[in-house]
Scaffold this active site. Structure first.
Site, PDB file in Angstrom:
ATOM      1  N   LYS A 113       0.868  -1.180   0.000  1.00  0.00           N
ATOM      2  CA  LYS A 113       0.000   0.000   0.000  1.00  0.00           C
ATOM      3  C   LYS A 113       0.897   1.220   0.000  1.00  0.00           C
ATOM      4  O   LYS A 113       2.044   1.160   0.460  1.00  0.00           O
ATOM      5  CB  LYS A 113      -0.893   0.022   1.246  1.00  0.00           C
ATOM      6  CG  LYS A 113      -2.154   0.827   1.066  1.00  0.00           C
ATOM      7  CD  LYS A 113      -3.242   0.012   0.365  1.00  0.00           C
ATOM      8  CE  LYS A 113      -4.529   0.779   0.229  1.00  0.00           C
ATOM      9  NZ  LYS A 113      -5.628  -0.112  -0.182  1.00  0.00           N
TER      10      LYS A 113
HETATM   11  P1  NAD Z   1     -12.921   7.732  -2.360  1.00  0.00           P
HETATM   12  O1  NAD Z   1     -11.872   8.746  -2.103  1.00  0.00           O
HETATM   13  O2  NAD Z   1     -13.414   7.577  -3.748  1.00  0.00           O
HETATM   14  O3  NAD Z   1     -14.192   8.014  -1.410  1.00  0.00           O
HETATM   15  C1  NAD Z   1     -14.075   8.141  -0.029  1.00  0.00           C
HETATM   16  C2  NAD Z   1     -15.435   8.514   0.522  1.00  0.00           C
HETATM   17  O4  NAD Z   1     -15.360   8.549   1.952  1.00  0.00           O
HETATM   18  C3  NAD Z   1     -15.923   9.909   0.102  1.00  0.00           C
HETATM   19  O5  NAD Z   1     -17.303   9.857  -0.190  1.00  0.00           O
HETATM   20  C4  NAD Z   1     -15.673  10.762   1.336  1.00  0.00           C
HETATM   21  O6  NAD Z   1     -16.576  11.849   1.427  1.00  0.00           O
HETATM   22  C5  NAD Z   1     -15.961   9.744   2.416  1.00  0.00           C
HETATM   23  N1  NAD Z   1     -15.388  10.137   3.700  1.00  0.00           N
HETATM   24  C6  NAD Z   1     -14.144  10.579   3.964  1.00  0.00           C
HETATM   25  N2  NAD Z   1     -14.015  10.871   5.264  1.00  0.00           N
HETATM   26  C7  NAD Z   1     -15.209  10.602   5.829  1.00  0.00           C
HETATM   27  C8  NAD Z   1     -15.708  10.692   7.147  1.00  0.00           C
HETATM   28  N3  NAD Z   1     -14.929  11.116   8.154  1.00  0.00           N
HETATM   29  N4  NAD Z   1     -16.988  10.323   7.382  1.00  0.00           N
HETATM   30  C9  NAD Z   1     -17.782   9.890   6.378  1.00  0.00           C
HETATM   31  N5  NAD Z   1     -17.350   9.783   5.107  1.00  0.00           N
HETATM   32  C10 NAD Z   1     -16.091  10.136   4.844  1.00  0.00           C
HETATM   33  O7  NAD Z   1     -12.351   6.362  -1.786  1.00  0.00           O
HETATM   34  P2  NAD Z   1     -12.767   4.876  -2.218  1.00  0.00           P
HETATM   35  O8  NAD Z   1     -11.833   4.448  -3.281  1.00  0.00           O
HETATM   36  O9  NAD Z   1     -14.226   4.805  -2.433  1.00  0.00           O
HETATM   37  O10 NAD Z   1     -12.350   4.052  -0.901  1.00  0.00           O
HETATM   38  C11 NAD Z   1     -13.235   3.900   0.211  1.00  0.00           C
HETATM   39  C12 NAD Z   1     -12.777   2.728   1.064  1.00  0.00           C
HETATM   40  O11 NAD Z   1     -12.754   1.538   0.281  1.00  0.00           O
HETATM   41  C13 NAD Z   1     -11.364   2.840   1.645  1.00  0.00           C
HETATM   42  O12 NAD Z   1     -11.324   2.178   2.892  1.00  0.00           O
HETATM   43  C14 NAD Z   1     -10.520   2.079   0.645  1.00  0.00           C
HETATM   44  O13 NAD Z   1      -9.293   1.622   1.198  1.00  0.00           O
HETATM   45  C15 NAD Z   1     -11.466   0.946   0.332  1.00  0.00           C
HETATM   46  N6  NAD Z   1     -11.188   0.249  -0.930  1.00  0.00           N
HETATM   47  C16 NAD Z   1     -11.144   0.925  -2.119  1.00  0.00           C
HETATM   48  C17 NAD Z   1     -10.916   0.224  -3.294  1.00  0.00           C
HETATM   49  C18 NAD Z   1     -10.928   0.896  -4.646  1.00  0.00           C
HETATM   50  O14 NAD Z   1     -10.894   0.190  -5.652  1.00  0.00           O
HETATM   51  N7  NAD Z   1     -11.021   2.203  -4.740  1.00  0.00           N
HETATM   52  C19 NAD Z   1     -10.710  -1.154  -3.256  1.00  0.00           C
HETATM   53  C20 NAD Z   1     -10.774  -1.827  -2.033  1.00  0.00           C
HETATM   54  C21 NAD Z   1     -11.021  -1.110  -0.874  1.00  0.00           C
END
Ligand code: NAD
Length: 427
Positions: A113
């Site tokens: 990561k």
């Molecule tokens: P992103 O940046 O696209 O979205 C993050 C979201 O979280 C946004 O809507 C933001 O407003 C919200 N957020 C941030 N802080 C917050 C808070 N304090 N309270 C409520 N909402 C809050 O990120 P993403 O890619 O959607 O990733 C989200 C999660 O999924 C993370 O834990 C990431 O590690 C995990 N993940 C992502 C992927 C991927 O393919 N993008 C794959 C596996 C896991």
């Protein structure tokens, strides 16, 4: 819980949580102590500090991380996060979860990561582009098509990955872009990305829900759902679930929490967020407190934002039957114990959100073959891999009489241990 200690963990360490999470599964499979120790810390910790020129001519120094947890099963693999809270401890935990996730679903990848400590909203596109390019340059040969392959995570997206790939291609000398396209996944389609990658994690979360419905003899249609986080993962999941007839009742992000007990218009919410940067102010919904997101009566709660969101207090207030961890590490250890006592089921992150890395694997393969698969082909393959992983988890859970998380870790650990046994440990 006693865990192997090589270091002083910081207070409220996410890395320590990640280590504690796999100890019971390690007991269940009698994992030898030295394997347990090796998997409790990363192989390589890379920290870079680099200067970037701002639009007004000033300079800022940024700190970036790439943690390479384990490459027993294949090249290091894992996303890059741009967020103000990124630190070494967080990235170590996230890297460790990638090793278990890739092992669990049977990919030929290890875990890694990365991240940069930055608030992306405060910077222009040009500044962000320079941050990405300079970070990529600083990582140098620590990443590579067959060595370590980044992808998007919180605060990064296909544009970020396109810049990363372009920078890598430009500094890696002659050989042509085709040879290096696979250095990063999650690229845009025109730059060598895969059909289905953008929605893949959300799609995988929906498969987790479908699989649970099959096991619990429940109908998907009509389930009431709350989602925390409406970025890549949360919005795609909500969209796909709404299309299947689920009722998305409440959604929260960093700007606000909105609720409509008739069911939110998810497509309209996606457009609203694209235009306004968050759910705040979304018409045809009521605005409520953040805590209501956890206390609202629902069938399913899907944390899809950041880690440590489902705390003990929130677990006590939670009125859902099922939690699907779309985010990495959203549930604290104390909250998990409490939910178990209350009979609330949890589909763990390493299984629930594995769709993203599976389609990243497909992207990497397509880049290697100069091929381009259709969305249908990608989805068929994704479903097959995830379904098999869920089946293995169910079978393992029944065999050991353990929790879903423990079963998922048992599957992951058994594969890792077998490869360690066969290969031996150098020298
Ligand atoms: P992103 O940046 O696209 O979205 C993050 C979201 O979280 C946004 O809507 C933001 O407003 C919200 N957020 C941030 N802080 C917050 C808070 N304090 N309270 C409520 N909402 C809050 O990120 P993403 O890619 O959607 O990733 C989200 C999660 O999924 C993370 O834990 C990431 O590690 C995990 N993940 C992502 C992927 C991927 O393919 N993008 C794959 C596996 C896991």
């Amino acid at each position: 819980m006693d865990v192997p200690r090589f270091e002083e963990y910081p207070e409220r360490s996410l890395h320590l949580t990640a280590v504690q999470q796999f100890q019971r599964a390690a007991d269940l499979v009698d994992l030898p102590g030295h394997y347990r120790a090796m998997l409790s810390q990363p192989m390589n910790e890379i920290i870079v500090n680099f200067p970037v020129r701002m639009d007004d001519g000033s300079w800022e120094i940024f700190r970036g991380y790439r943690i390479q947890h384990n490459n027993l099963l294949g090249p290091f693999k894992g996303g890059i996060r741009f967020h103000q809270d990124v630190d070494l401890d967080e990235v170590k935990a996230l890297a460790q979860w990638m090793t278990f996730k890739c092992s669990l679903v049977g990919l030929p990848f290890g875990g890694a990561k990365g991240g940069v400590t930055i608030t992306p909203d405060l910077y222009s596109d040009d500044e962000l582009q320079r941050v990405v390019r300079r970070f990529t340059h600083s990582l140098g040969t620590n990443i590579g098509v067959d060595h370590d392959i980044p992808a998007p995570d919180v605060g990064t997206n296909s544009r970020t990955m396109d810049w990363l790939m372009d920078t890598y291609a430009n500094v890696s000398g002659p050989g042509g872009v085709q040879a290096v396209k696979g250095v990063v996944t999650g690229k845009s389609l025109s730059t060598g990305g895969s059909a289905g990658r953008e929605a893949a994690t959300g799609q995988g979360v929906l498969y987790a829900l479908r699989h649970w419905c099959g096991e619990a003899d429940e109908r998907l249609e009509g389930l009431t759902i709350g989602v925390q986080g409406f970025g890549n993962v949360g919005s795609h999941f909500a969209r796909l679930a709404a299309r299947e007839g689920c009722s998305i009742r409440i959604v929260g992000d960093h700007t606000a929490t909105v609720v409509n007990d008739e069911g939110l218009d998810v497509e309209a919410l996606v457009s609203w967020v694209a235009e306004h940067g968050g759910v705040d102010g979304f018409p045809s919904a009521d605005q409520v407190s953040t805590e209501e997101l956890f206390a609202h009566e629902l069938d399913v709660f899907v944390p899809a934002a950041l880690e440590n969101q489902l705390t003990e207090d929130r677990a006590r207030a939670l009125r859902s039957r099922l939690v699907i961890e779309a985010a990495n590490g959203p549930t604290t250890l104390e909250a998990e114990r409490l939910l178990a006592d209350r009979g609330v089921e949890i589909i763990p992150d390493i299984l629930a959100n594995a769709g993203g890395v599976v389609v990243s694997y497909f992207e990497w393969l397509q880049n290697k073959m100069s091929a381009s698969w259709s969305a249908f082909e990608v989805d068929e393959k994704l479903r097959t891999i995830l379904w098999a992983a869920h089946d293995r988890e169910v079978e393992t859970r029944r065999r050991h009489g353990c929790s879903r998380r423990e079963a998922a870790y048992v599957v992951a650990l058994e594969r890792l241990a077998e490869v360690y046994d066969r290969r031996g440990i150098f020298p």
